[in-house]
Design an enzyme around this catalytic site. Structure first.
Site, short mmCIF file in Angstrom:
data_model
loop_
_atom_site.label_atom_id
_atom_site.label_comp_id
_atom_site.label_asym_id
_atom_site.label_seq_id
_atom_site.Cartn_x
_atom_site.Cartn_y
_atom_site.Cartn_z
CE LYS A 188 27.12 -20.71 -26.08
NZ LYS A 188 27.46 -22.12 -24.91
CG LEU A 229 30.00 -22.06 -20.30
CD1 LEU A 229 30.59 -21.82 -21.52
CD2 LEU A 229 28.60 -22.07 -21.26
N1 PDD Z 1 24.64 -23.75 -23.25
N2 PDD Z 1 26.71 -24.83 -19.25
C1 PDD Z 1 26.84 -25.13 -20.31
C2 PDD Z 1 27.47 -26.38 -20.10
C3 PDD Z 1 26.19 -24.37 -21.59
O1 PDD Z 1 26.23 -25.51 -22.28
C4 PDD Z 1 25.36 -23.70 -21.00
C5 PDD Z 1 24.65 -22.89 -22.34
C6 PDD Z 1 25.84 -23.12 -20.32
C7 PDD Z 1 25.02 -21.44 -19.88
O2 PDD Z 1 25.50 -20.26 -20.25
P1 PDD Z 1 24.95 -18.83 -20.85
O3 PDD Z 1 23.88 -18.41 -19.31
O4 PDD Z 1 25.32 -18.17 -21.24
O5 PDD Z 1 23.88 -19.49 -22.09
C8 PDD Z 1 26.11 -23.59 -19.22
C9 PDD Z 1 23.53 -22.84 -24.26
C10 PDD Z 1 22.65 -22.08 -24.33
C11 PDD Z 1 23.49 -23.95 -25.99
O6 PDD Z 1 23.96 -24.61 -26.02
O7 PDD Z 1 22.34 -23.94 -26.52
#
Ligand code: PDD
Length: 287
Positions: free
Chosen positions: A151, A207
């Site tokens: 991330k 991710l």
């Molecule tokens: N984004 N895929 C991508 C590319 C993401 O950036 C995110 C999360 C997710 C979902 O992951 P999670 O369920 O752990 O939030 C999938 C966050 C919320 C952001 O960049 O603000």
């Protein structure tokens, strides 16, 4: 806004918080982040976010600067100091600020990671007008790098993708590689056909969403069949339902893909059920 934010051990008014121009997050996108949702002042899926933070740091060889209890204290302190009821805590760790720009990683003994964290209030997470209507997505090529499982703060392409979506009258974009959907610009992507929930399997292509993992667990517990496999844009266009998941949107219905209505063009019943289950269960377990 007049938030209290966290920078390297200090809680400061946001206008006084500073990071060096040599910080590798700023110069090289050499850093990782997490976004943890807060509902009723409590943290949702906190353990999952911390575990992923630790993994992301490990993959990049950045030392984890704090113990779990310290991360939890910091999150709670930001919630308290900002009287945050509903919203998010954003947290970023970079490889730090050496005294000059260089492609070579700095000596970790001399350059310590930079930690920045702040709150974002959003009273519409649970009672979300967007979730009642559903969102429209367009598909775009996935032009990101090959380690999307980490991330990192390299968010230029996802940001450009959202702008492409908005320019074409949609809300978000789904990214496509070799004809198959990888994920949304900031969320994981799903379709439902004949009662089966389909979402891409975990790999370096996407991710590993913390919300994804919880939602799939709740779906299986509710006897909803789940298939972790790739799906094409064509398959998505003829699906009964579609949705995305992320910490900041929970389960968000998708009602249109590239101008084609999905199902009846309104949030699907299984999607709505999943949203309810996720919100109920994750709020119950929030800390
Ligand atoms: N984004 N895929 C991508 C590319 C993401 O950036 C995110 C999360 C997710 C979902 O992951 P999670 O369920 O752990 O939030 C999938 C966050 C919320 C952001 O960049 O603000």
């Amino acid at each position: 806004m007049n938030r209290v934010v966290y920078v390297n051990g200090d809680y400061l008014p946001e206008t006084e918080a500073k990071v060096s121009i040599f910080d590798r997050g700023f110069l090289m996108a050499d850093g990782v982040y997490e976004v943890t949702t807060v509902v009723d002042g409590k943290l949702i899926d906190f353990d999952g976010h911390l575990a992923r933070l630790s993994r992301s740091l490990g993959e990049l060889g950045i030392e984890n600067p704090m113990e779990k209890a310290q991360w939890l204290d910091m999150h709670r302190e930001l919630v308290a100091r900002n009287q945050l009821v509903q919203g998010m805590i954003y947290l970023q760790v970079t490889r730090g600020a050496p005294d000059d720009r260089d492609f070579i990683f700095p000596d970790p003994e001399k350059t310590k990671p930079t930690v920045v964290s702040f709150s974002q209030s959003n009273p519409h997470l649970v009672d979300s007008p967007k979730a009642r209507k559903g969102i429209k997505v367009v598909t775009i090529d996935d032009l990101r790098w090959g380690r999307r499982d980490i991330k990192t703060v390299q968010l230029l392409y996802p940001s450009m993708g959202k702008m492409m979506a908005i320019k074409s009258g949609a809300d978000d974009a789904w990214m496509v590689q070799d004809g198959f959907v990888t994920e949304g610009t900031s969320n994981n992507a799903y379709i439902i056909t004949d009662g089966k929930i389909v979402t891409r399997a975990l790999s370096n292509d996407i991710l590993h969403g913390i919300t994804r993992s919880a939602v799939l667990r709740f779906a299986r517990e509710a006897q909803m069949p789940v298939e972790e496999r790739s799906f094409s844009v064509e398959e998505a266009l003829s699906a009964d339902e579609a949705f995305v998941t992320s910490a900041s949107t929970f389960v968000m219905p998708v009602v249109q893909i590239d101008g084609t209505m999905i199902g009846a063009g309104t949030p699907g019943p299984l999607t709505q059920r999943l949203r309810e289950i996720y919100i109920e269960e994750s709020c119950k377990a929030a800390i």
